[in-house]
Write an enzyme that holds these catalytic residues in place. Structure first.
Site, PDB file in Angstrom:
ATOM      1  N   GLN A 169       0.831  -1.201   0.000  1.00 21.30           N
ATOM      2  CA  GLN A 169       0.000   0.000   0.000  1.00 21.30           C
ATOM      3  C   GLN A 169       0.867   1.252   0.000  1.00 21.30           C
ATOM      4  O   GLN A 169       0.556   2.249  -0.634  1.00 21.30           O
ATOM      5  CB  GLN A 169      -0.931  -0.001   1.215  1.00 21.30           C
ATOM      6  CG  GLN A 169      -1.929   1.155   1.202  1.00 21.30           C
ATOM      7  CD  GLN A 169      -2.818   1.126  -0.022  1.00 21.30           C
ATOM      8  OE1 GLN A 169      -3.180   0.058  -0.509  1.00 21.30           O
ATOM      9  NE2 GLN A 169      -3.157   2.280  -0.552  1.00 21.30           N
ATOM     10  N   SER A 195      -5.751   0.994   4.637  1.00 20.54           N
ATOM     11  CA  SER A 195      -6.418   0.201   3.605  1.00 20.54           C
ATOM     12  C   SER A 195      -7.104  -1.009   4.215  1.00 20.54           C
ATOM     13  O   SER A 195      -6.502  -1.765   4.971  1.00 20.54           O
ATOM     14  CB  SER A 195      -5.392  -0.305   2.587  1.00 20.54           C
ATOM     15  OG  SER A 195      -6.010  -1.244   1.728  1.00 20.54           O
ATOM     16  N   HIS A 197      -7.777  -3.553   2.758  1.00 23.83           N
ATOM     17  CA  HIS A 197      -7.177  -4.775   2.215  1.00 23.83           C
ATOM     18  C   HIS A 197      -6.095  -5.342   3.132  1.00 23.83           C
ATOM     19  O   HIS A 197      -5.793  -6.531   3.066  1.00 23.83           O
ATOM     20  CB  HIS A 197      -6.623  -4.513   0.816  1.00 23.83           C
ATOM     21  CG  HIS A 197      -7.705  -4.421  -0.226  1.00 23.83           C
ATOM     22  ND1 HIS A 197      -8.273  -5.533  -0.804  1.00 23.83           N
ATOM     23  CD2 HIS A 197      -8.356  -3.363  -0.752  1.00 23.83           C
ATOM     24  CE1 HIS A 197      -9.210  -5.159  -1.674  1.00 23.83           C
ATOM     25  NE2 HIS A 197      -9.293  -3.837  -1.659  1.00 23.83           N
ATOM     26  N   GLU A 253     -18.056   1.677  -4.694  1.00 26.12           N
ATOM     27  CA  GLU A 253     -17.199   0.600  -5.178  1.00 26.12           C
ATOM     28  C   GLU A 253     -17.980  -0.710  -5.121  1.00 26.12           C
ATOM     29  O   GLU A 253     -17.887  -1.447  -4.150  1.00 26.12           O
ATOM     30  CB  GLU A 253     -15.942   0.480  -4.311  1.00 26.12           C
ATOM     31  CG  GLU A 253     -15.046   1.704  -4.389  1.00 26.12           C
ATOM     32  CD  GLU A 253     -13.714   1.497  -3.681  1.00 26.12           C
ATOM     33  OE1 GLU A 253     -13.479   0.377  -3.167  1.00 26.12           O
ATOM     34  OE2 GLU A 253     -12.916   2.447  -3.650  1.00 26.12           O
ATOM     35  N   HIS A 256     -15.977  -3.982  -4.172  1.00 32.50           N
ATOM     36  CA  HIS A 256     -15.188  -4.193  -2.945  1.00 32.50           C
ATOM     37  C   HIS A 256     -16.027  -4.854  -1.848  1.00 32.50           C
ATOM     38  O   HIS A 256     -16.904  -4.248  -1.249  1.00 32.50           O
ATOM     39  CB  HIS A 256     -14.650  -2.846  -2.454  1.00 32.50           C
ATOM     40  CG  HIS A 256     -13.807  -2.954  -1.214  1.00 32.50           C
ATOM     41  ND1 HIS A 256     -12.423  -2.913  -1.225  1.00 32.50           N
ATOM     42  CD2 HIS A 256     -14.150  -3.115   0.087  1.00 32.50           C
ATOM     43  CE1 HIS A 256     -11.962  -3.030   0.017  1.00 32.50           C
ATOM     44  NE2 HIS A 256     -12.991  -3.154   0.838  1.00 32.50           N
TER      45      HIS A 256
HETATM   46 ZN   LIG Z   1     -11.017  -3.010  -2.599  1.00 29.23          ZN
END
Ligand SMILES: [Zn+2]
Length: 285
Positions: A169, A195, A197, A253, A256
């Site tokens: 990231q 993030s 993620h 999004e 996501h």
């Molecule tokens: Zn994402």
């Protein structure tokens, strides 16, 4: 189910800026009107969360503005408050809690790496053994169920980007900074540590009909629509819904997915909430 009350007991370890405390919380999920009480128990820890997008577009969050959701009655009050998502930046301490909230205000420690990362047995949009194939085990198993259910309905999904390390990231964020400067970068990319993620609980998903890209257009495809309507049954939420940027800090999004467990995901879907609103409601209960 709309008017049913659900009670969940959750042990949450929170992290707040400087304290390492864990709080045990009694949680109630309720549904808009009635007073049936419910329940279930869940045990989770909870840190903050935020996210980034895959390779190319990470996102960032601004500060959520909350809406007050009014739990009406005393009977719905929690025994004790939980944590405040909206305080200034906090570093999450209970990083393994599947309900952690990573956003622009709460971040993961730079050295946090989930210790149960595995590669889900699903179709990916790319080949090779990359970090982005990984998810925490519970989320990976749930993603397998989700993809299998989709497949039974002839919906073909592809996993595009899952776990992302702090370092990765960092590299993404930096490259955006060089190209676009701070303002634009912060609109599309998360600062390292912020993030979602990095939690190992988020996976970006796409379809052939969307050219395996992560774009808003995915939300209009049959696969994107199916995902929106069914992800909750398998424990996932669309973390950055349309028209919720003021709360999440991120643009829509549809690709996501964030794993939060079936109960919470179903509740969030049925009540049309963001994760921030969900906790805000729980706090005010
Ligand atoms: Zn994402």
């Amino acid at each position: 189910m709309k008017y049913k009350f659900v009670l969940a007991l959750i042990s949450i370890s929170l992290l707040s800026g400087c304290s390492n405390q864990v709080k045990d919380i009694n949680w109630k999920f309720w549904e808009s009107s009635s007073s049936d009480q419910i329940n279930e128990e869940a045990n989770q820890d909870q840190p903050p969360e935020e996210n980034l997008e895959p390779e190319e577009k990470p996102t960032e969050v601004n500060k959520p503005d909350q809406e007050e959701t009014e739990p009406n009655e005393d009977e719905y009050l929690l025994e004790e408050p939980f944590f405040t998502v909206l305080n200034k930046e906090k570093v999450i301490e209970n990083t393994d809690n599947i309900l952690l909230v990573v956003n622009k205000e709460q971040s993961l420690p730079a050295d946090y790496v989930p210790d149960d990362l595995v590669i889900p047995d699903v179709s990916f949009s790319f080949d090779g053994d990359y970090d982005k194939k990984y998810l925490r085990e519970e989320a990976a198993r749930a993603l397998e169920e989700l993809f299998a259910a989709a497949s039974e309905e002839n919906i073909e999904l592809f996993a595009v980007s899952g776990y992302r390390s702090y370092e990765t990231q960092y590299g993404i964020y930096n490259s955006y900074l060089k190209k676009w400067g701070e303002e634009k970068t912060n609109a599309v990319s998360a600062i390292p540590g912020h993030s979602e993620h990095q939690t190992g609980l988020a996976m970006d998903v796409s379809s052939r009909s969307a050219a395996l890209d992560l774009t808003e257009q995915f939300g209009e495809t049959p696969e994107g629509k199916w995902l929106n309507d069914n992800a909750g049954k398998y424990g996932f939420i669309i973390r950055y819904p349309k028209d919720k940027k003021v709360i999440t800090g991120y643009e829509y999004e549809p690709w996501h997915l964030r794993y939060v467990g079936k109960e919470v995901a179903t509740y969030i879907y049925e009540e049309d909430l963001t994760l921030e609103e969900f906790f805000d409601r729980a706090i005010k209960q």
